[in-house]
Design an enzyme around this catalytic site. Sequence first.
Site, PDB file in Angstrom:
ATOM      1  N   ASP A 101      -0.992   6.961 -26.241  1.00 60.47           N
ATOM      2  CA  ASP A 101       0.603   6.334 -26.241  1.00 60.47           C
ATOM      3  C   ASP A 101       1.283   6.696 -25.035  1.00 60.47           C
ATOM      4  OD1 ASP A 101       2.232   4.185 -26.789  1.00 60.47           O
ATOM      5  OD2 ASP A 101       2.765   4.877 -28.823  1.00 60.47           O
ATOM      6  N   ASP A 102       2.117   5.976 -24.857  1.00 57.72           N
ATOM      7  CA  ASP A 102       3.053   6.328 -23.521  1.00 57.72           C
ATOM      8  C   ASP A 102       4.045   7.487 -23.840  1.00 57.72           C
ATOM      9  OD1 ASP A 102       4.511   4.605 -25.157  1.00 57.72           O
ATOM     10  OD2 ASP A 102       5.228   3.569 -23.302  1.00 57.72           O
ATOM     11  N   ASP A 105       8.272   9.309 -30.036  1.00 58.37           N
ATOM     12  CA  ASP A 105       9.819   9.325 -30.100  1.00 58.37           C
ATOM     13  C   ASP A 105      10.182  10.036 -31.538  1.00 58.37           C
ATOM     14  OD1 ASP A 105      12.483   8.961 -30.599  1.00 58.37           O
ATOM     15  OD2 ASP A 105      12.459   6.957 -29.384  1.00 58.37           O
TER      16      ASP A 105
END
Length: 168
Positions: A101-102, A105
């Site tokens: 994933d980028d 969070d």
Amino acid sequence: MAAPSDKAFPVSWDQFHRDARALAWRLAGAGPFEAIVCITRGGLVPAAIVARELGIRLVETVCVASYHDYQEQGALQVLKDVAPSVRAIGDGSGRGVLVLDDLTDTGKTAQVVRAMLPNAHFATVYAKPAGRPLIDTFVTEVSQDTWIYFPWDMGLSYQAPIQPGTSG
């Protein structure tokens, strides 16, 4: 994550490519990986770069929606699960699979996908402290209250100085 904060971290295409290649360097010794599962949509770009760098041809997606309005993280919704053929790789629980994933969070998306592939190797380009414990490999950690502006979400525009009241 609440709405975007004053702590902006804009990332250019060049910087993202360099960071994704740095991730590939870190992952080179963690494999071998038979497949990549990218978490859409943010994982699509780093998956393409890492797949090229590591010579991985099998790229799958798992589609999880969390940021419904680009500002507030809402309830997670799995829109598309991992294909059974990819789930069957290795020991049937993700061994030999790289999940990309980028950004992590809060870690909520990673928790959902880790439940699907508990033995997979999880990697992100960027990590925030709340999601960091769920990720095996990442490149850059930013504070929890930093909002990352990815290149696919931006156009060229003026950036205000960091110090309030400073003119450009």
